[in-house]
Design a protein around this motif. Sequence first.
Motif, PDB file in Angstrom:
ATOM      1  N   LEU A   1      48.407  24.063  59.591  1.00  0.00           N
ATOM      2  CA  LEU A   1      49.778  24.350  60.012  1.00  0.00           C
ATOM      3  C   LEU A   1      49.904  24.260  61.519  1.00  0.00           C
ATOM      4  O   LEU A   1      49.043  24.759  62.248  1.00  0.00           O
ATOM      5  CB  LEU A   1      50.199  25.750  59.555  1.00  0.00           C
ATOM      6  CG  LEU A   1      50.040  26.074  58.067  1.00  0.00           C
ATOM      7  CD1 LEU A   1      50.282  27.558  57.820  1.00  0.00           C
ATOM      8  CD2 LEU A   1      50.972  25.221  57.226  1.00  0.00           C
TER       9      LEU A   1
ATOM     10  N   TYR B   1      53.625  24.210  63.467  1.00  0.00           N
ATOM     11  CA  TYR B   1      55.046  23.883  63.448  1.00  0.00           C
ATOM     12  C   TYR B   1      55.867  24.857  64.288  1.00  0.00           C
ATOM     13  O   TYR B   1      55.422  25.965  64.613  1.00  0.00           O
ATOM     14  CB  TYR B   1      55.588  23.844  62.016  1.00  0.00           C
ATOM     15  CG  TYR B   1      55.518  25.140  61.242  1.00  0.00           C
ATOM     16  CD1 TYR B   1      56.438  26.174  61.465  1.00  0.00           C
ATOM     17  CD2 TYR B   1      54.578  25.326  60.229  1.00  0.00           C
ATOM     18  CE1 TYR B   1      56.405  27.347  60.734  1.00  0.00           C
ATOM     19  CE2 TYR B   1      54.529  26.496  59.495  1.00  0.00           C
ATOM     20  CZ  TYR B   1      55.443  27.498  59.743  1.00  0.00           C
ATOM     21  OH  TYR B   1      55.397  28.658  59.016  1.00  0.00           O
TER      22      TYR B   1
ATOM     23  N   ILE C   1      62.210  23.984  60.073  1.00  0.00           N
ATOM     24  CA  ILE C   1      60.787  23.947  60.412  1.00  0.00           C
ATOM     25  C   ILE C   1      60.435  22.504  60.756  1.00  0.00           C
ATOM     26  O   ILE C   1      60.718  21.586  59.972  1.00  0.00           O
ATOM     27  CB  ILE C   1      59.916  24.439  59.246  1.00  0.00           C
ATOM     28  CG1 ILE C   1      60.209  25.914  58.938  1.00  0.00           C
ATOM     29  CG2 ILE C   1      58.438  24.257  59.572  1.00  0.00           C
ATOM     30  CD1 ILE C   1      59.465  26.424  57.715  1.00  0.00           C
TER      31      ILE C   1
ATOM     32  N   GLN D   1      53.242  21.263  58.085  1.00  0.00           N
ATOM     33  CA  GLN D   1      53.626  22.405  57.263  1.00  0.00           C
ATOM     34  C   GLN D   1      53.180  22.186  55.827  1.00  0.00           C
ATOM     35  O   GLN D   1      52.649  21.124  55.472  1.00  0.00           O
ATOM     36  CB  GLN D   1      55.141  22.583  57.317  1.00  0.00           C
ATOM     37  CG  GLN D   1      55.904  21.341  56.911  1.00  0.00           C
ATOM     38  CD  GLN D   1      57.354  21.362  57.332  1.00  0.00           C
ATOM     39  OE1 GLN D   1      58.182  21.896  56.621  1.00  0.00           O
ATOM     40  NE2 GLN D   1      57.665  20.765  58.495  1.00  0.00           N
ATOM     41  N   THR D   2      53.404  23.196  54.995  1.00  0.00           N
ATOM     42  CA  THR D   2      53.056  23.087  53.590  1.00  0.00           C
ATOM     43  C   THR D   2      54.024  22.158  52.878  1.00  0.00           C
ATOM     44  O   THR D   2      55.237  22.276  53.039  1.00  0.00           O
ATOM     45  CB  THR D   2      53.088  24.468  52.914  1.00  0.00           C
ATOM     46  OG1 THR D   2      52.211  25.357  53.597  1.00  0.00           O
ATOM     47  CG2 THR D   2      52.649  24.366  51.464  1.00  0.00           C
TER      48      THR D   2
ATOM     49  N   TYR E   1      49.245  19.719  53.111  1.00  0.00           N
ATOM     50  CA  TYR E   1      49.734  19.970  54.467  1.00  0.00           C
ATOM     51  C   TYR E   1      50.155  18.643  55.088  1.00  0.00           C
ATOM     52  O   TYR E   1      49.334  17.745  55.282  1.00  0.00           O
ATOM     53  CB  TYR E   1      48.660  20.656  55.311  1.00  0.00           C
ATOM     54  CG  TYR E   1      48.212  21.974  54.710  1.00  0.00           C
ATOM     55  CD1 TYR E   1      49.065  23.069  54.693  1.00  0.00           C
ATOM     56  CD2 TYR E   1      46.956  22.105  54.126  1.00  0.00           C
ATOM     57  CE1 TYR E   1      48.674  24.265  54.128  1.00  0.00           C
ATOM     58  CE2 TYR E   1      46.548  23.299  53.560  1.00  0.00           C
ATOM     59  CZ  TYR E   1      47.417  24.380  53.557  1.00  0.00           C
ATOM     60  OH  TYR E   1      47.026  25.567  52.977  1.00  0.00           O
TER      61      TYR E   1
ATOM     62  N   GLN F   1      63.213  19.084  52.225  1.00  0.00           N
ATOM     63  CA  GLN F   1      62.140  18.639  53.121  1.00  0.00           C
ATOM     64  C   GLN F   1      61.969  17.130  53.072  1.00  0.00           C
ATOM     65  O   GLN F   1      61.949  16.528  51.999  1.00  0.00           O
ATOM     66  CB  GLN F   1      60.817  19.295  52.727  1.00  0.00           C
ATOM     67  CG  GLN F   1      59.636  18.922  53.617  1.00  0.00           C
ATOM     68  CD  GLN F   1      58.321  19.486  53.089  1.00  0.00           C
ATOM     69  OE1 GLN F   1      57.732  18.957  52.165  1.00  0.00           O
ATOM     70  NE2 GLN F   1      57.882  20.602  53.685  1.00  0.00           N
TER      71      GLN F   1
END
Length: 320
Positions: free
Chosen positions: A78, A80, A92, A96-97, A125, A145
């Motif tokens: 991670l 971000y 975000i 990231q996830t 990720y 996303q």
Amino acid sequence: MKKYLLTLLLFFSYIWLSAQDLHLKGEMRLDWSNDSGFYGKMFSIQGEGFINETFSYKFRHRLNKAIVNYNAFDATDLAYIGIKANEKFDFIVGKQTFLQGGWEYDVAPIDSYAPSILCAQLPCYQFGITSNYTFNEGHDKLALQLSNNPYDLLGSNKYALSLAWNGHHGVFHSKYSVNWFDAFHNDNNFMFAFGNKIALGNLSFYLDFISLGAIYDDDPFTNSNTVLQIDYYLNEKINIFAKYSYDQNSGKDAYLTSNGTSLHKLSGGLEFYPIGESLRVHAILLYNDGQWVLNSDTFHYSGFAFNVGITCRLNLQIKK
């Protein structure tokens, strides 16, 4: 390596100088299993905090993860920046996830004991941008996303578009999502995830169902992942759990499984917290039965395994 360490030092120094509130955490997990002996499972450092009321940040770097092709971010899960527009909208930006539903997928790697094929193998990720909309007095959240496609190399210019809903309504909690891989390239590769959790005091259980072939297979169960886990906290120090997962593919070959995959995993064990969250001891008995087929390789699993381990977490909070 020296340049890489210097970059990390400068990054942490910048966060220290600019952040109003800094939380650092170091995590380490050491295991022993009857088929592998003693080994280190995880060693990482992570931090999060606020730069001001609008901007926040989070990072997690694994010190035991390899760096491939001189890409320093291979070992960074991670990294971000969070942007809070108002009480309902936030964003975000960074690594990231990957936005996938299901409760098993939401478990941090250091807390995972017997992951299913999908959970263990999906490159979760990714660099991207996520927009979150929170509504219904905080009980529901929709997230959209756009990220790199987890199945393509970094820089391939292929993307995944994901939509997810998280809900918290009394004892019922949900994590649903739909993911479109190879978005904008006329690829009909979709994944649907349905994560359902019931929490009743010290007792909780979740049931995940994920279909990877719902578009091109007539039966949504043809290429799918099913996970059931039950947790019961006897008290603040002891948690007893049991878990079952089933990965199968009897249809079209996919990214993670090929036709012929049928793998059952059953596990049970306990977690003991002698001094709170800072220290955890676990013991788990696992049973695997079946096979995992991927392209031309077939991996057979059968029999029992026993695993014990200890996890240490060091928390540090710095306020300026």
